[in-house]
Design an enzyme around this catalytic site. Structure first.
Site, PDB file in Angstrom:
ATOM      1  N   SER A   1       0.834  -1.198   0.000  1.00  0.00           N
ATOM      2  CA  SER A   1       0.000   0.000   0.000  1.00  0.00           C
ATOM      3  C   SER A   1       0.867   1.245   0.000  1.00  0.00           C
ATOM      4  CB  SER A   1      -0.860  -0.028   1.269  1.00  0.00           C
ATOM      5  OG  SER A   1      -1.421   1.226   1.517  1.00  0.00           O
TER       6      SER A   1
ATOM      7  N   TYR B   1      -1.969  -1.813  10.887  1.00  0.00           N
ATOM      8  CA  TYR B   1      -2.213  -2.258   9.506  1.00  0.00           C
ATOM      9  C   TYR B   1      -1.043  -1.820   8.607  1.00  0.00           C
ATOM     10  CZ  TYR B   1      -3.683  -1.605   4.690  1.00  0.00           C
ATOM     11  OH  TYR B   1      -3.704  -1.592   3.323  1.00  0.00           O
TER      12      TYR B   1
ATOM     13  N   LYS C   1       2.188  -3.973   6.465  1.00  0.00           N
ATOM     14  CA  LYS C   1       2.613  -3.850   5.057  1.00  0.00           C
ATOM     15  C   LYS C   1       4.131  -3.618   4.992  1.00  0.00           C
ATOM     16  CE  LYS C   1      -1.388  -4.544   3.268  1.00  0.00           C
ATOM     17  NZ  LYS C   1      -1.664  -5.880   2.705  1.00  0.00           N
TER      18      LYS C   1
HETATM   19  C1  UD1 Z   1      -6.738   4.019   3.972  1.00  0.00           C
HETATM   20  C2  UD1 Z   1      -5.326   3.596   4.307  1.00  0.00           C
HETATM   21  C3  UD1 Z   1      -4.770   2.760   3.197  1.00  0.00           C
HETATM   22  C4  UD1 Z   1      -5.679   1.581   2.940  1.00  0.00           C
HETATM   23  C5  UD1 Z   1      -7.052   2.120   2.581  1.00  0.00           C
HETATM   24  C6  UD1 Z   1      -8.025   1.002   2.309  1.00  0.00           C
HETATM   25  C7  UD1 Z   1      -3.812   5.012   5.580  1.00  0.00           C
HETATM   26  C8  UD1 Z   1      -3.090   6.295   5.636  1.00  0.00           C
HETATM   27  N1  UD1 Z   1      -4.519   4.801   4.480  1.00  0.00           N
HETATM   28  O1  UD1 Z   1      -6.654   4.927   2.903  1.00  0.00           O
HETATM   29  O2  UD1 Z   1      -3.506   2.302   3.533  1.00  0.00           O
HETATM   30  O3  UD1 Z   1      -5.151   0.806   1.912  1.00  0.00           O
HETATM   31  O4  UD1 Z   1      -7.537   2.921   3.656  1.00  0.00           O
HETATM   32  O5  UD1 Z   1      -8.467   0.367   3.466  1.00  0.00           O
HETATM   33  O6  UD1 Z   1      -3.728   4.244   6.478  1.00  0.00           O
HETATM   34  N2  UD1 Z   1     -13.095  10.417   3.823  1.00  0.00           N
HETATM   35  C9  UD1 Z   1     -14.116  11.308   4.125  1.00  0.00           C
HETATM   36  N3  UD1 Z   1     -15.263  10.797   4.644  1.00  0.00           N
HETATM   37  C10 UD1 Z   1     -15.476   9.471   4.884  1.00  0.00           C
HETATM   38  C11 UD1 Z   1     -14.415   8.562   4.575  1.00  0.00           C
HETATM   39  C12 UD1 Z   1     -13.243   9.074   4.057  1.00  0.00           C
HETATM   40  O7  UD1 Z   1     -13.989  12.507   3.912  1.00  0.00           O
HETATM   41  O8  UD1 Z   1     -16.537   9.088   5.380  1.00  0.00           O
HETATM   42  C13 UD1 Z   1     -11.851  10.939   3.217  1.00  0.00           C
HETATM   43  C14 UD1 Z   1     -10.601  10.661   4.046  1.00  0.00           C
HETATM   44  O9  UD1 Z   1     -10.358  11.713   4.932  1.00  0.00           O
HETATM   45  C15 UD1 Z   1      -9.548  10.599   2.935  1.00  0.00           C
HETATM   46  C16 UD1 Z   1     -10.300  10.074   1.717  1.00  0.00           C
HETATM   47  O10 UD1 Z   1     -11.672  10.272   2.002  1.00  0.00           O
HETATM   48  O11 UD1 Z   1      -9.090  11.889   2.621  1.00  0.00           O
HETATM   49  C17 UD1 Z   1     -10.055   8.584   1.469  1.00  0.00           C
HETATM   50  O12 UD1 Z   1     -10.275   7.867   2.678  1.00  0.00           O
HETATM   51  P1  UD1 Z   1     -10.337   6.276   2.712  1.00  0.00           P
HETATM   52  O13 UD1 Z   1     -11.221   5.782   1.627  1.00  0.00           O
HETATM   53  O14 UD1 Z   1     -10.642   5.865   4.105  1.00  0.00           O
HETATM   54  O15 UD1 Z   1      -8.859   5.830   2.316  1.00  0.00           O
HETATM   55  P2  UD1 Z   1      -7.427   6.289   2.916  1.00  0.00           P
HETATM   56  O16 UD1 Z   1      -7.560   6.797   4.289  1.00  0.00           O
HETATM   57  O17 UD1 Z   1      -6.792   7.155   1.901  1.00  0.00           O
END
Ligand code: UD1
Length: 345
Positions: free
Chosen positions: A127, A152, A156
């Site tokens: 990742s 997690y 990795k």
């Molecule tokens: C996270 C993990 C990544 C993992 C992936 C899939 C980290 C830093 N990242 O990615 O390693 O492979 O999950 O499980 O550990 N967001 C919102 N509202 C929501 C949900 C998310 O605004 O309800 C935003 C988050 O702040 C982020 C973006 O959407 O900016 C993506 O979030 P998410 O889909 O959870 O993935 P990551 O955090 O990037």
């Protein structure tokens, strides 16, 4: 005779899409999954897309006897793609031993058995989380690895080190490590996709469930970041594009060509999208409004990260090319499929 590949975690989200692409490329697929975060109905979905039912073993890769039996009963496996891992960042903070046990024991068992059963290579799902908060974007494979911010993420990093140490010890195997950015979307047939259990933690499943009326509103985690619109930026990659990269990696790893014994590739589009941009991409692709509000930042979030995919583009000859509008339409079609009566994925 076609080449036999073991796909661990093959009924899961990325595993199932990869099983489809492998079969469509002429590989014979054996799946093992403990169904901890998926269901056996996914095998029907794979069969209905490809016309071929993969061999399915329900079992846990942390149990070496189960794996040994699988190799005995399915002789001639040449390659492994290892998706069998726990992947929820928040849960890993609550249950670190579960994550270390599942993710590391699975990998160690597979590596241990590979030489004995003549398996030549393993493709490993890593990742972009290994880069932490990058010092610059787009980020390439030579960027420093930062201390992990969750168990997690640590699994990795440790997994990459375990593979590297094992290959360097002279073990007769090859490996390709793939660092995924943010996989999203679903198969265009709407027969397989992501099946989140409970309240989704990731953006896209939360978004589609909100659009479908299952959740009241989406919370955008922060709009005061140092980005053009203030929301976080990620590199969202279509799951089918991602799956195709595994097929190419497998072919390269198993080819008689004298490639390096261990190679690492970023898998991303090279394009960063903010949370707000993603919401509007969904709305314009589907015509469906997503109720959302701006909320507080989520602890541990990275501000911005997107890939430099040049190495995968040039060496693997692979490129992410599904347009974001198509990804959004596919993910919406999948959401509607799983909500239709009598369907559970
Ligand atoms: C996270 C993990 C990544 C993992 C992936 C899939 C980290 C830093 N990242 O990615 O390693 O492979 O999950 O499980 O550990 N967001 C919102 N509202 C929501 C949900 C998310 O605004 O309800 C935003 C988050 O702040 C982020 C973006 O959407 O900016 C993506 O979030 P998410 O889909 O959870 O993935 P990551 O955090 O990037």
């Amino acid at each position: 005779m076609s080449t036999k590949i073991l796909v661990t975690g093959g009924t899961g989200y990325i595993g199932s899409h990869t099983a489809v692409e492998l079969q469509q490329a002429g590989y014979e697929v054996v799946i093992i999954d403990n169904l901890s975060n998926s269901n056996a109905g996914v095998i029907d979905g794979i069969e209905s897309i490809t016309g071929i039912r993969p061999v399915f073993v329900e079992g846990d890769c942390t149990d070496i006897a189960t794996l040994r039996r699988l190799f005995e009963e399915n002789p001639g496996i040449k390659g492994i793609i290892n998706f069998a891992a726990s992947k929820a960042v928040g849960e890993s903070v609550q249950k670190p031993l579960l994550y270390y046990r599942n993710n590391l024991n699975t990998l160690i068992n597979l590596l241990d058995l590979m030489p004995e059963y003549g398996v030549e290579g393993i493709v490993f799902s890593s990742s972009c989380t290994v880069y932490g908060e990058p010092d610059f974007n787009p980020i390439d494979e030579n960027a420093p690895i930062k201390p992990a911010t969750s168990p997690y993420g640590n699994t990795k990093q440790i997994s990459e080190e375990i593979i590297t140490d094992y290959v360097h010890s002279g073990a007769p195997i090859k490996s390709i490590i793939l660092r995924y950015f943010n996989p999203i979307g679903a198969h265009p047939s709407a027969k397989i996709g992501e099946l989140p259990l409970g309240v989704p933690q990731n953006l896209v499943p939360y978004l589609t469930q909100t659009a479908a009326g299952i959740r009241k509103e989406l919370t955008v985690f922060g709009d005061d970041y140092d980005t053009p619109d203030g929301s976080c930026i990620r590199d969202y990659i279509d799951v089918v594009d991602l799956a195709k990269a595994h097929v190419i990696a497998m072919k390269r790893m198993l080819s008689p060509e004298d490639t390096q014994k261990i190679e690492i590739f970023n898998l991303g589009t090279g394009r960063g999208l903010s949370v707000l941009e993603l919401i509007s991409a969904f709305e314009s692709a589907t015509g469906v409004k997503v109720p959302y509000r701006i909320g507080a930042r989520r602890e541990g979030d990275i501000e911005k990260i997107w890939a430099c995919p040049d190495k995968a583009n040039n060496i693997l000859g692979w490129r992410a090319d599904v347009p974001i509008t198509e990804t959004m339409r596919n993910t919406w079609a999948w959401q509607q499929h799983i909500m239709s009566p009598g369907k559970q994925g």
